[in-house]
Write a protein that holds these residues in place. Structure first.
Motif, PDB file in Angstrom:
ATOM      1  N   ARG A   4       0.824  -1.196   0.000  1.00 16.77           N
ATOM      2  CA  ARG A   4       0.000   0.000   0.000  1.00 16.77           C
ATOM      3  C   ARG A   4       0.864   1.253   0.000  1.00 16.77           C
ATOM      4  O   ARG A   4       1.991   1.234   0.495  1.00 16.77           O
ATOM      5  CB  ARG A   4      -0.899   0.053   1.253  1.00 16.77           C
ATOM      6  N   VAL A   5       0.290   2.325  -0.549  1.00 15.67           N
ATOM      7  CA  VAL A   5       0.912   3.640  -0.447  1.00 15.67           C
ATOM      8  C   VAL A   5       0.312   4.353   0.757  1.00 15.67           C
ATOM      9  O   VAL A   5      -0.913   4.478   0.862  1.00 15.67           O
ATOM     10  CB  VAL A   5       0.678   4.453  -1.739  1.00 15.67           C
ATOM     11  N   GLN A   6       1.149   4.743   1.680  1.00 11.56           N
ATOM     12  CA  GLN A   6       0.712   5.445   2.887  1.00 11.56           C
ATOM     13  C   GLN A   6       1.887   6.237   3.450  1.00 11.56           C
ATOM     14  O   GLN A   6       3.026   5.999   3.070  1.00 11.56           O
ATOM     15  CB  GLN A   6       0.274   4.448   3.975  1.00 11.56           C
ATOM     16  N   GLU A   7       1.564   7.143   4.359  1.00 13.12           N
ATOM     17  CA  GLU A   7       2.639   7.787   5.102  1.00 13.12           C
ATOM     18  C   GLU A   7       3.252   6.781   6.067  1.00 13.12           C
ATOM     19  O   GLU A   7       2.581   5.891   6.557  1.00 13.12           O
ATOM     20  CB  GLU A   7       2.085   8.985   5.883  1.00 13.12           C
ATOM     21  N   ARG A   8       4.539   6.951   6.302  1.00 13.78           N
ATOM     22  CA  ARG A   8       5.244   6.060   7.216  1.00 13.78           C
ATOM     23  C   ARG A   8       5.300   6.745   8.575  1.00 13.78           C
ATOM     24  O   ARG A   8       6.140   7.622   8.779  1.00 13.78           O
ATOM     25  CB  ARG A   8       6.661   5.823   6.676  1.00 13.78           C
ATOM     26  N   GLN A  57       4.291  10.282   1.242  1.00  9.61           N
ATOM     27  CA  GLN A  57       3.818   8.939   0.913  1.00  9.61           C
ATOM     28  C   GLN A  57       4.967   7.992   0.611  1.00  9.61           C
ATOM     29  O   GLN A  57       5.944   8.366  -0.037  1.00  9.61           O
ATOM     30  CB  GLN A  57       2.875   9.004  -0.295  1.00  9.61           C
ATOM     31  N   ASP A  80      -4.195  12.968  -0.593  1.00  7.27           N
ATOM     32  CA  ASP A  80      -3.662  11.963   0.324  1.00  7.27           C
ATOM     33  C   ASP A  80      -4.717  11.020   0.879  1.00  7.27           C
ATOM     34  O   ASP A  80      -4.435   9.864   1.163  1.00  7.27           O
ATOM     35  CB  ASP A  80      -2.988  12.661   1.519  1.00  7.27           C
ATOM     36  N   ARG A  95      -7.085   8.346   7.072  1.00 10.83           N
ATOM     37  CA  ARG A  95      -6.076   7.409   6.577  1.00 10.83           C
ATOM     38  C   ARG A  95      -6.445   5.967   6.913  1.00 10.83           C
ATOM     39  O   ARG A  95      -6.174   5.055   6.129  1.00 10.83           O
ATOM     40  CB  ARG A  95      -4.691   7.770   7.125  1.00 10.83           C
ATOM     41  N   MET A 117      -6.851   2.861   4.188  1.00 10.03           N
ATOM     42  CA  MET A 117      -6.271   1.519   4.318  1.00 10.03           C
ATOM     43  C   MET A 117      -7.365   0.458   4.214  1.00 10.03           C
ATOM     44  O   MET A 117      -7.186  -0.574   3.581  1.00 10.03           O
ATOM     45  CB  MET A 117      -5.541   1.371   5.657  1.00 10.03           C
ATOM     46  N   PRO A 137      -6.326  -0.295  -2.244  1.00  8.71           N
ATOM     47  CA  PRO A 137      -5.435   0.531  -3.060  1.00  8.71           C
ATOM     48  C   PRO A 137      -6.129   1.812  -3.521  1.00  8.71           C
ATOM     49  O   PRO A 137      -7.349   1.844  -3.678  1.00  8.71           O
ATOM     50  CB  PRO A 137      -5.114  -0.376  -4.248  1.00  8.71           C
ATOM     51  N   ARG A 138      -5.339   2.848  -3.749  1.00  8.42           N
ATOM     52  CA  ARG A 138      -5.913   4.161  -4.021  1.00  8.42           C
ATOM     53  C   ARG A 138      -6.666   4.264  -5.339  1.00  8.42           C
ATOM     54  O   ARG A 138      -7.650   4.980  -5.454  1.00  8.42           O
ATOM     55  CB  ARG A 138      -4.782   5.194  -4.031  1.00  8.42           C
TER      56      ARG A 138
END
Lengths: 128, 128, 128
Positions: free
Chosen positions: A52-56, A107, B47, B81, B85, B89-90
């Protein structure tokens, strides 16, 4: 197509959730490919994982673990596979342009594994 | 690859859910590309948003907001966020054939945003 | 691009969940295409269905039906479409290499339908 083993860059290691940040590896592969624009398709090779694309941000993954535990209790049979079904398709697609991944400033591309992987592996396919 | 700003075509504007219908914009870009068949990959640049194919029916989005509030309460930290999740996927991929998106009669390509976007933006990549 | 009707290979037929195993059909189309490496993009043509990669094990789908019923009660209006939104984008992408789908030993490509389909149909687009 390239299949690579992940050098460990652990974004979060929780009892039921391991999150690896593979952004740098994806970027390196993309740079090495010489491709300009298209889609980077990143998918896990582990059975009970998603990309997945997310903030870490480690606090976020604690909140995520709480949410997933509320939805599917830790002791539930087949929990990991139920979570995978709930979270959707295994992989994530990231557009790239001028050789750069189109990601927001914070991201990252994350490999989210519901079982601590012995040897986390993922697949990168570049199209375009 | 094309990155465009969305002309506002609001399918739903709820307290915690803004839904924009971007089908016509995707169709226009596809027509302009001269491509015949492949995959239209549509992803949000915001985002806390996802792109999904669904019918555009405002009552449905009220039901969806209710469901999401039941699963992740409005006051929960990082709610937007967590929802991203949970929903997966976006982006969404839409096959196209003979220059036409393969969508059901009532299906539309929707940008679902969990924070009212100042300037909703999405990315369209055509492959094939 | 190829659009084909599914020969029925039923992995599970539950009251609110029909699961068809379309792996062999995807493999056959891929073999016939002569393509070596890329992404097989499989998406449902039914309105309230998703394609997912999962193990084919009938007990698992009972557990999945239980989970989904807990999250969205059977009598809830628009249930099928709410489930689709919850489970994420409609299709699944499967990388292939040397003409073979990159699937784990027990993984299959499954068409998951929330309404027993009269005529289950899916779309396969091969890119790469």
């Amino acid at each position: 197509m390239t299949s690579v083993e992940v050098p460990y860059s652990i974004a979060s290691a929780l009892p039921s959730l391991t999150v690896l940040d593979i952004t740098n590896e994806v970027r390196r592969e993309l740079a090495g490919s010489g491709r300009e624009s298209g889609i980077a398709y990143v998918s896990p090779l582990d059975d009970v994982a998603v990309v997945r694309v997310q903030e870490r941000e480690s606090g976020f993954f604690c909140d995520l673990e709480d949410l997933l535990t509320r939805l599917v209790a830790q002791e539930e049979p087949e929990r990991e596979r139920l979570l995978c079904m709930l979270l959707g398709p295994r992989g994530e697609q990231i557009p790239f342009s001028r050789g750069e991944l189109c990601l927001g400033r914070w991201q990252r591309s994350l490999l989210v594994d519901f079982r601590p992987p012995d040897e986390p592996r993922w697949n990168l396919t570049l199209l375009g």
